[in-house]
Design a protein around this motif. Sequence first.
Motif, PDB file in Angstrom:
ATOM      1  N   ASP A  42       0.852  -1.185   0.000  1.00 14.17           N
ATOM      2  CA  ASP A  42       0.000   0.000   0.000  1.00 14.17           C
ATOM      3  C   ASP A  42       0.889   1.236   0.000  1.00 14.17           C
ATOM      4  N   ARG A  43       0.878   1.969  -1.088  1.00 14.91           N
ATOM      5  CA  ARG A  43       1.764   3.132  -1.208  1.00 14.91           C
ATOM      6  C   ARG A  43       1.405   4.250  -0.249  1.00 14.91           C
ATOM      7  N   ALA A  44       0.155   4.295   0.170  1.00 22.16           N
ATOM      8  CA  ALA A  44      -0.280   5.394   1.038  1.00 22.16           C
ATOM      9  C   ALA A  44       0.296   5.282   2.444  1.00 22.16           C
ATOM     10  N   ILE A  45       0.693   4.070   2.832  1.00 22.31           N
ATOM     11  CA  ILE A  45       1.191   3.884   4.199  1.00 22.31           C
ATOM     12  C   ILE A  45       2.518   3.139   4.189  1.00 22.31           C
ATOM     13  N   THR A  46       3.335   3.408   3.176  1.00 15.55           N
ATOM     14  CA  THR A  46       4.572   2.644   3.051  1.00 15.55           C
ATOM     15  C   THR A  46       5.549   2.890   4.191  1.00 15.55           C
ATOM     16  N   LYS A  47       5.384   3.963   4.930  1.00 11.65           N
ATOM     17  CA  LYS A  47       6.298   4.228   6.036  1.00 11.65           C
ATOM     18  C   LYS A  47       5.699   3.838   7.387  1.00 11.65           C
ATOM     19  N   LYS A  48       4.531   3.217   7.344  1.00 10.79           N
ATOM     20  CA  LYS A  48       3.858   2.822   8.578  1.00 10.79           C
ATOM     21  C   LYS A  48       3.811   1.308   8.680  1.00 10.79           C
ATOM     22  N   THR A  49       3.666   0.797   9.869  1.00 14.34           N
ATOM     23  CA  THR A  49       3.511  -0.639  10.070  1.00 14.34           C
ATOM     24  C   THR A  49       2.240  -1.112   9.374  1.00 14.34           C
ATOM     25  N   GLY A  50       2.332  -2.243   8.737  1.00 17.54           N
ATOM     26  CA  GLY A  50       1.158  -2.794   8.065  1.00 17.54           C
ATOM     27  C   GLY A  50       1.080  -2.442   6.608  1.00 17.54           C
ATOM     28  N   ALA A  51       2.156  -1.797   6.052  1.00 18.18           N
ATOM     29  CA  ALA A  51       2.149  -1.434   4.637  1.00 18.18           C
ATOM     30  C   ALA A  51       2.146  -2.669   3.748  1.00 18.18           C
ATOM     31  N   ILE A  52       2.705  -3.769   4.250  1.00 17.24           N
ATOM     32  CA  ILE A  52       2.804  -5.003   3.476  1.00 17.24           C
ATOM     33  C   ILE A  52       1.855  -6.041   4.053  1.00 17.24           C
ATOM     34  N   GLU A  53       1.094  -6.677   3.171  1.00 17.89           N
ATOM     35  CA  GLU A  53       0.208  -7.777   3.579  1.00 17.89           C
ATOM     36  C   GLU A  53       0.508  -9.007   2.730  1.00 17.89           C
ATOM     37  N   ASP A  54       0.415 -10.157   3.349  1.00 18.34           N
ATOM     38  CA  ASP A  54       0.571 -11.419   2.632  1.00 18.34           C
ATOM     39  C   ASP A  54      -0.807 -11.983   2.316  1.00 18.34           C
ATOM     40  N   LYS A  55      -1.127 -12.042   1.019  1.00 15.33           N
ATOM     41  CA  LYS A  55      -2.412 -12.570   0.606  1.00 15.33           C
ATOM     42  C   LYS A  55      -2.202 -13.574  -0.527  1.00 15.33           C
ATOM     43  N   ASN A  56      -3.280 -13.939  -1.182  1.00 14.82           N
ATOM     44  CA  ASN A  56      -3.226 -14.846  -2.324  1.00 14.82           C
ATOM     45  C   ASN A  56      -3.860 -14.170  -3.530  1.00 14.82           C
ATOM     46  N   PHE A  57      -3.453 -14.579  -4.711  1.00  9.37           N
ATOM     47  CA  PHE A  57      -3.998 -13.959  -5.910  1.00  9.37           C
ATOM     48  C   PHE A  57      -5.517 -14.079  -5.955  1.00  9.37           C
ATOM     49  N   ARG A  58      -6.051 -15.156  -5.433  1.00  8.71           N
ATOM     50  CA  ARG A  58      -7.505 -15.329  -5.440  1.00  8.71           C
ATOM     51  C   ARG A  58      -8.225 -14.279  -4.609  1.00  8.71           C
ATOM     52  N   ASP A  59      -7.471 -13.524  -3.788  1.00  7.55           N
ATOM     53  CA  ASP A  59      -8.066 -12.417  -3.025  1.00  7.55           C
ATOM     54  C   ASP A  59      -8.236 -11.164  -3.869  1.00  7.55           C
ATOM     55  N   LEU A  60      -7.655 -11.138  -5.067  1.00 11.04           N
ATOM     56  CA  LEU A  60      -7.673  -9.911  -5.857  1.00 11.04           C
ATOM     57  C   LEU A  60      -9.077  -9.389  -6.134  1.00 11.04           C
ATOM     58  N   PRO A  61     -10.045 -10.207  -6.585  1.00 16.93           N
ATOM     59  CA  PRO A  61     -11.369  -9.639  -6.854  1.00 16.93           C
ATOM     60  C   PRO A  61     -11.953  -8.877  -5.669  1.00 16.93           C
ATOM     61  N   ALA A  62     -11.757  -9.386  -4.458  1.00 17.12           N
ATOM     62  CA  ALA A  62     -12.309  -8.727  -3.274  1.00 17.12           C
ATOM     63  C   ALA A  62     -11.606  -7.416  -2.969  1.00 17.12           C
ATOM     64  N   MET A  63     -10.419  -7.202  -3.517  1.00 15.61           N
ATOM     65  CA  MET A  63      -9.678  -5.972  -3.266  1.00 15.61           C
ATOM     66  C   MET A  63      -9.999  -4.892  -4.292  1.00 15.61           C
ATOM     67  N   LEU A  64     -10.778  -5.248  -5.302  1.00 16.61           N
ATOM     68  CA  LEU A  64     -11.217  -4.276  -6.291  1.00 16.61           C
ATOM     69  C   LEU A  64     -12.593  -3.751  -5.912  1.00 16.61           C
ATOM     70  N   VAL A  65     -12.918  -2.570  -6.419  1.00 13.77           N
ATOM     71  CA  VAL A  65     -14.198  -1.945  -6.065  1.00 13.77           C
ATOM     72  C   VAL A  65     -14.978  -1.635  -7.339  1.00 13.77           C
ATOM     73  N   PRO A  66     -16.307  -1.561  -7.240  1.00 14.63           N
ATOM     74  CA  PRO A  66     -17.113  -1.229  -8.412  1.00 14.63           C
ATOM     75  C   PRO A  66     -16.624   0.070  -9.057  1.00 14.63           C
ATOM     76  N   GLY A  67     -16.502   0.026 -10.361  1.00 14.24           N
ATOM     77  CA  GLY A  67     -16.033   1.205 -11.075  1.00 14.24           C
ATOM     78  C   GLY A  67     -14.569   1.145 -11.458  1.00 14.24           C
ATOM     79  N   ASP A  68     -13.793   0.281 -10.807  1.00 17.62           N
ATOM     80  CA  ASP A  68     -12.399   0.118 -11.209  1.00 17.62           C
ATOM     81  C   ASP A  68     -12.325  -0.324 -12.670  1.00 17.62           C
ATOM     82  N   LEU A  69     -11.253   0.083 -13.335  1.00 15.52           N
ATOM     83  CA  LEU A  69     -10.973  -0.371 -14.698  1.00 15.52           C
ATOM     84  C   LEU A  69      -9.687  -1.176 -14.665  1.00 15.52           C
ATOM     85  N   LEU A  70      -9.777  -2.452 -14.989  1.00 15.04           N
ATOM     86  CA  LEU A  70      -8.619  -3.348 -15.046  1.00 15.04           C
ATOM     87  C   LEU A  70      -8.200  -3.486 -16.501  1.00 15.04           C
TER      88      LEU A  70
END
Length: 376
Positions: A42-70
């Motif tokens: 997350d670029r918005a909090i790269t200097k704060k704890t929690g900037a990096i998260e370990d997830k799976n590619f299958r989590d990607l749809p849930a991280m997108l929001v209506p209106g996004d353009l992929l």
Amino acid sequence: MSESHSNLASERVADFNFHLPEELIAQQPPAERDAARMLVLDRAITKKTGAIEDKNFRDLPAMLVPGDLLVLNDSRVIPARLFATRAGATSQKQEPTGKIEVLLTQQLGSHEWSALVRPGKKVQLGERLFFAEEENAPPLLEAEVTARGEFGERTLRFTPNENFFAALERIGHMPLPPYMHREDTLDDRERYQTVFAAARGSAAAPTAGLHFTPQVLDAIRARGVEIAYVTLHVGLGTFQPVRVDTLDEIKLHTEHYTLPAATAAAINNAKRENRRIIAAGTTTVRTLEHCAAIQNALKAPSSELTPHSGETSIFIRPGHNFRLVNAMLTNFHLPQSTLLMLVSAFAGREPVLAAYAHAVQERYRFFSYGDCMFIR
């Protein structure tokens, strides 16, 4: 718009180095396309704890929001790795080096291709190469060397053949990167290709796209996310290492791209409505940012993109002002590579190298068949 991170711009190629244990370089694709792990930065909090998260590619749809353009790159990989016999190399006294490895990297015209050849010193200007399905069989393709460049680069003019691509499918091999220490297999014909590949012409896969399955794409659409496509045919720059010391000296080879009308309209609408534009892969990032730079250079009253095709050699480095891309999906890249420099331009060199160090510590799989990052 993303910040340029110009204060982090570095001039030395060595500043983009990192330690990577050899065993973390993926030699095989995961058992399932969408089974990769995904590091989220997350670029918005790269200097704060929690900037990096370990997830799976299958989590990607849930991280997108209506209106996004992929935006995805729909270039299709051709079986571009060939083996040739040189003219006069049919004698029994001919040394094994008479067999030449040829990697087609970009189509230049109807019958002309740029290529990398090994061993390059043995292939001279004007020499003819013959490509057969097996030893002593009649050649399916023939070519003449019409130009010679550095580091094994050659221009080949093939004898006209209406079945050229059919012949490639018969005699060619999938152009796996050199860090995969194995021969290609029949499985690579499918797995080193995106499920949405359409426009034939790449000498390497747009690897961030390899993770997508029809099911994941359906899940993304179900979230109200729009999907659009560009084409950039991956060429020589993917295979040539950086051989200079500073970023100012880097010059990339040109690659052919197409911005379709539907995609130009989708991007213009997303910009007008202040919706996120998410690029899947560095090839997509480079295509979009090149098109934005062209439009910006026109200084026209309208800043909207227009559909077109062309060539790009854009090198995105720290200090770049991103005009279109708000988030990106990307695989992990080689140390001191121009693609690592691109990612560093987007998220900052220090945060990216810290994320890479985390990926090494957590045993992520690297490069083409490896895991991925989502940078937002």
